[in-house]
Motif scaffolding. Structure first.
Motif, PDB file in Angstrom:
ATOM      1  N   ALA A  47      29.631 -16.158  -8.087  1.00 15.23           N
ATOM      2  CA  ALA A  47      30.720 -17.270  -7.462  1.00 15.23           C
ATOM      3  C   ALA A  47      31.758 -17.026  -8.086  1.00 15.23           C
ATOM      4  O   ALA A  47      33.154 -17.199  -7.869  1.00 15.23           O
ATOM      5  N   GLU A  48      31.658 -16.581  -9.607  1.00 16.29           N
ATOM      6  CA  GLU A  48      32.921 -16.289 -10.440  1.00 16.29           C
ATOM      7  C   GLU A  48      33.984 -15.194  -9.921  1.00 16.29           C
ATOM      8  O   GLU A  48      34.923 -15.324 -10.244  1.00 16.29           O
ATOM      9  N   SER A  99      13.211 -17.207  15.887  1.00 17.57           N
ATOM     10  CA  SER A  99      13.248 -17.771  14.473  1.00 17.57           C
ATOM     11  C   SER A  99      13.355 -19.365  14.835  1.00 17.57           C
ATOM     12  O   SER A  99      13.573 -20.068  15.793  1.00 17.57           O
ATOM     13  N   ASP A 100      12.955 -20.277  13.727  1.00 13.36           N
ATOM     14  CA  ASP A 100      12.978 -21.540  13.624  1.00 13.36           C
ATOM     15  C   ASP A 100      14.258 -21.996  13.126  1.00 13.36           C
ATOM     16  O   ASP A 100      14.648 -21.705  12.040  1.00 13.36           O
ATOM     17  N   PRO A 101      15.186 -22.686  13.937  1.00 11.15           N
ATOM     18  CA  PRO A 101      16.660 -22.735  13.296  1.00 11.15           C
ATOM     19  C   PRO A 101      16.642 -23.815  12.373  1.00 11.15           C
ATOM     20  O   PRO A 101      17.583 -23.615  11.475  1.00 11.15           O
ATOM     21  N   SER A 102      15.415 -24.775  11.854  1.00 10.29           N
ATOM     22  CA  SER A 102      15.688 -25.401  10.728  1.00 10.29           C
ATOM     23  C   SER A 102      15.596 -24.574   9.342  1.00 10.29           C
ATOM     24  O   SER A 102      15.691 -25.336   8.315  1.00 10.29           O
ATOM     25  N   LYS A 103      15.081 -23.429   9.486  1.00  9.23           N
ATOM     26  CA  LYS A 103      15.008 -22.594   8.383  1.00  9.23           C
ATOM     27  C   LYS A 103      16.280 -21.613   8.005  1.00  9.23           C
ATOM     28  O   LYS A 103      16.170 -20.745   7.298  1.00  9.23           O
ATOM     29  N   MET A 104      17.328 -22.033   8.680  1.00  9.16           N
ATOM     30  CA  MET A 104      18.624 -21.342   8.188  1.00  9.16           C
ATOM     31  C   MET A 104      18.795 -21.625   6.969  1.00  9.16           C
ATOM     32  O   MET A 104      18.626 -22.591   6.141  1.00  9.16           O
ATOM     33  N   ASP A 105      19.319 -20.458   6.336  1.00 11.36           N
ATOM     34  CA  ASP A 105      19.603 -20.467   4.918  1.00 11.36           C
ATOM     35  C   ASP A 105      20.748 -19.657   4.567  1.00 11.36           C
ATOM     36  O   ASP A 105      20.711 -18.346   4.811  1.00 11.36           O
ATOM     37  N   PHE A 106      21.792 -20.180   4.020  1.00 16.43           N
ATOM     38  CA  PHE A 106      23.096 -19.562   3.629  1.00 16.43           C
ATOM     39  C   PHE A 106      23.467 -19.778   2.123  1.00 16.43           C
ATOM     40  O   PHE A 106      24.710 -20.253   1.912  1.00 16.43           O
ATOM     41  N   GLY A 107      22.303 -19.759   1.341  1.00 15.10           N
ATOM     42  CA  GLY A 107      22.537 -20.242   0.019  1.00 15.10           C
ATOM     43  C   GLY A 107      23.445 -19.206  -0.666  1.00 15.10           C
ATOM     44  O   GLY A 107      23.523 -18.019  -0.361  1.00 15.10           O
ATOM     45  N   GLY A 108      23.996 -19.744  -1.767  1.00 16.92           N
ATOM     46  CA  GLY A 108      25.272 -19.117  -2.177  1.00 16.92           C
ATOM     47  C   GLY A 108      25.041 -17.832  -2.660  1.00 16.92           C
ATOM     48  O   GLY A 108      25.675 -16.768  -2.154  1.00 16.92           O
ATOM     49  N   ASP A 109      24.122 -17.382  -3.787  1.00 11.75           N
ATOM     50  CA  ASP A 109      23.976 -16.276  -4.305  1.00 11.75           C
ATOM     51  C   ASP A 109      22.663 -15.626  -4.106  1.00 11.75           C
ATOM     52  O   ASP A 109      22.201 -14.833  -4.872  1.00 11.75           O
ATOM     53  N   LYS A 110      21.761 -16.051  -3.356  1.00 16.98           N
ATOM     54  CA  LYS A 110      20.661 -15.712  -3.046  1.00 16.98           C
ATOM     55  C   LYS A 110      20.564 -14.205  -2.215  1.00 16.98           C
ATOM     56  O   LYS A 110      21.467 -13.917  -1.341  1.00 16.98           O
ATOM     57  N   SER A 111      19.698 -13.634  -2.337  1.00 10.89           N
ATOM     58  CA  SER A 111      19.825 -12.126  -1.819  1.00 10.89           C
ATOM     59  C   SER A 111      19.225 -12.389  -0.138  1.00 10.89           C
ATOM     60  O   SER A 111      18.664 -13.428   0.046  1.00 10.89           O
ATOM     61  N   LYS A 112      19.594 -11.812   0.693  1.00 11.74           N
ATOM     62  CA  LYS A 112      19.308 -11.749   1.853  1.00 11.74           C
ATOM     63  C   LYS A 112      18.327 -10.789   2.561  1.00 11.74           C
ATOM     64  O   LYS A 112      18.474  -9.534   2.132  1.00 11.74           O
ATOM     65  N   ALA A 113      17.445 -11.571   3.211  1.00 10.32           N
ATOM     66  CA  ALA A 113      16.203 -10.511   3.482  1.00 10.32           C
ATOM     67  C   ALA A 113      16.447  -9.564   4.817  1.00 10.32           C
ATOM     68  O   ALA A 113      15.802  -8.507   4.834  1.00 10.32           O
ATOM     69  N   TRP A 114      17.783  -9.674   5.403  1.00  4.58           N
ATOM     70  CA  TRP A 114      17.982  -8.953   6.359  1.00  4.58           C
ATOM     71  C   TRP A 114      19.354  -8.121   6.248  1.00  4.58           C
ATOM     72  O   TRP A 114      19.947  -7.939   7.155  1.00  4.58           O
ATOM     73  N   MET A 144      38.121 -13.267   4.848  1.00  5.84           N
ATOM     74  CA  MET A 144      36.676 -12.889   4.245  1.00  5.84           C
ATOM     75  C   MET A 144      36.000 -14.023   4.014  1.00  5.84           C
ATOM     76  O   MET A 144      36.334 -15.136   3.730  1.00  5.84           O
ATOM     77  N   PRO A 145      34.695 -14.048   4.083  1.00  2.00           N
ATOM     78  CA  PRO A 145      34.021 -15.230   3.775  1.00  2.00           C
ATOM     79  C   PRO A 145      33.900 -15.448   2.119  1.00  2.00           C
ATOM     80  O   PRO A 145      33.904 -14.487   1.336  1.00  2.00           O
ATOM     81  N   ALA A 146      34.014 -16.498   1.620  1.00  3.38           N
ATOM     82  CA  ALA A 146      33.786 -17.059   0.242  1.00  3.38           C
ATOM     83  C   ALA A 146      32.781 -16.232  -0.319  1.00  3.38           C
ATOM     84  O   ALA A 146      32.544 -16.014  -1.492  1.00  3.38           O
ATOM     85  N   LEU A 147      31.599 -16.594   0.407  1.00  2.82           N
ATOM     86  CA  LEU A 147      30.166 -15.998   0.006  1.00  2.82           C
ATOM     87  C   LEU A 147      30.160 -14.627  -0.295  1.00  2.82           C
ATOM     88  O   LEU A 147      29.201 -13.900  -1.005  1.00  2.82           O
ATOM     89  N   ASN A 148      31.089 -13.802   0.081  1.00  3.87           N
ATOM     90  CA  ASN A 148      31.061 -12.196  -0.212  1.00  3.87           C
ATOM     91  C   ASN A 148      31.241 -11.952  -1.452  1.00  3.87           C
ATOM     92  O   ASN A 148      30.947 -10.681  -2.229  1.00  3.87           O
ATOM     93  N   ALA A 149      31.854 -12.847  -2.180  1.00  4.27           N
ATOM     94  CA  ALA A 149      31.953 -12.775  -3.664  1.00  4.27           C
ATOM     95  C   ALA A 149      31.031 -13.158  -4.445  1.00  4.27           C
ATOM     96  O   ALA A 149      30.452 -14.311  -4.334  1.00  4.27           O
ATOM     97  N   ARG A 150      30.250 -12.182  -5.073  1.00  3.15           N
ATOM     98  CA  ARG A 150      29.207 -12.528  -5.781  1.00  3.15           C
ATOM     99  C   ARG A 150      29.034 -11.859  -7.016  1.00  3.15           C
ATOM    100  O   ARG A 150      29.306 -10.568  -7.200  1.00  3.15           O
TER     101      ARG A 150
END
Length: 319
Positions: A49-50, A263-278, A41-47
């Motif tokens: 972070a704690e 999309s512009d690849p430079s705008k990739m965003d995998f921020g930890g606990d941010k909500s995902k637009a998609w 599983m991805p670590a980021l699935n735990a939201r």
């Protein structure tokens, strides 16, 4: 034969479950491992972070309990996926948790970093890095990864575009370590074919979405059952990286899957606990045509094993 580290050398079945963004959770990982495949599983699935520490404790204790109760059929090891991208502001925290609980296998994506590999190696962990071409494979091994996940055409999520035949043969010309193959694998026959091409493991993701343990909406699971490779769309719109997605979910979001902007690849965003637009766009690979029902993880893996055994028997009868 590949040179495999001990944690990967005696798996009950040569399959690694792909870490599914949002979908993989301890329930699915535990079920995969107990059934004999590497659960991930991805670590980021735990939201937030704690929660990651809570999940690592849950997985560790559940697998230890299973192994005590069933010493004759121990569980496969588990893996945690780390998104190694500058926008992942949780990476240091999440990797510290993996070190604390000595996660057996770390799967790294979207960047190879020596410090992450060193952190895993500090307690004896093994690092598998996913790549989409031979150039990236070389870089990953040079930076200390132990093995590779070759993401070929047809894979769900962030997909490659290379034929698995080309990708595996190029990597095997210079690398004899752990190698998993990803891309439209959902049957036991495909698992056997992966090994025949030179991989050590098949890497399966999309088919596990349609299991009872997966943390996916019922509509998502049913869409996988109802769809085929004709319903898969390759686009970089949603994360900045090209990936495969289910066309029905794109239509439900009010877009035309046949006319998506780039999309512009430079705008990739995998921020930890941010909500995902998609979050309602459903990632999926081309192998879903073989998925015909929603079932338990244990039953699906049992099906894989039966198909694998039957395929081996058929091959042995060939002249």
């Amino acid at each position: 034969m590949s040179t495999l580290p001990p944690v990967l050398s005696n798996l009950p079945f040569p399959v690694i479950g792909s870490p599914l963004f949002i979908i993989s959770n301890p329930k699915l990982v535990i079920a995969q491992c107990i059934a004999g495949v590497v659960g991930a599983m991805p670590a980021l699935n735990a939201r937030p972070a704690e929660q990651l520490e809570e999940w690592l404790i849950e997985i560790t204790e559940a697998l230890a309990a299973h192994n005590r109760a069933h010493p004759d059929r121990p569980a496969a090891p588990y893996a945690i996926n780390q998104i190694v991208h500058k926008s992942n502001d949780r990476l240091a925290h999440d990797m510290a948790m993996c070190v604390k609980y000595k996660v057996p296998i770390i799967i790294t994506s979207l960047g190879a970093r020596e410090d992450i590999n060193a952190a895993a190696h500090s307690y004896g962990g093994v690092v598998l890095h996913d790549i989409i071409n031979n150039k990236h494979a070389h870089k990953a091994i040079e930076k200390g990864a132990d093995g590779l996940i070759a993401v070929a055409a047809g894979a769900g999520g962030h997909a490659g575009v290379k034929s698995p035949f080309a990708l595996i043969q190029e990597i095997r010309q210079w690398f004899d370590g752990p190698l998993a193959l990803s891309g439209a694998i959902s049957t036991g026959e495909a698992v056997l074919a992966s090994l025949a091409m030179g991989a050590d493991f098949a890497y399966i993701g999309s088919a596990f979405i349609a299991t009872e343990e997966a943390r996916a909406a019922l509509a998502y699971k049913q869409a996988i059952v109802d769809s085929s490779s004709d319903d898969i769309v390759l686009s970089n719109l949603f994360t900045g990286v090209h990936g495969n997605y289910l066309a029905p979910s794109i239509r439900n979001a009010g877009m035309d899957p046949d006319n998506l902007p780039v999309s512009d690849p430079s705008k990739m965003d995998f921020g930890g606990d941010k909500s995902k637009a998609w979050k309602d766009i459903w990632g999926c690979g081309q192998g879903i045509g073989a998925v015909t029902s929603i079932q338990t993880t244990a039953n699906y893996i049992a099906q894989l094993k039966q198909e694998y055994a039957a395929a081996r028997t058929r091959l042995l009868t060939l002249n």
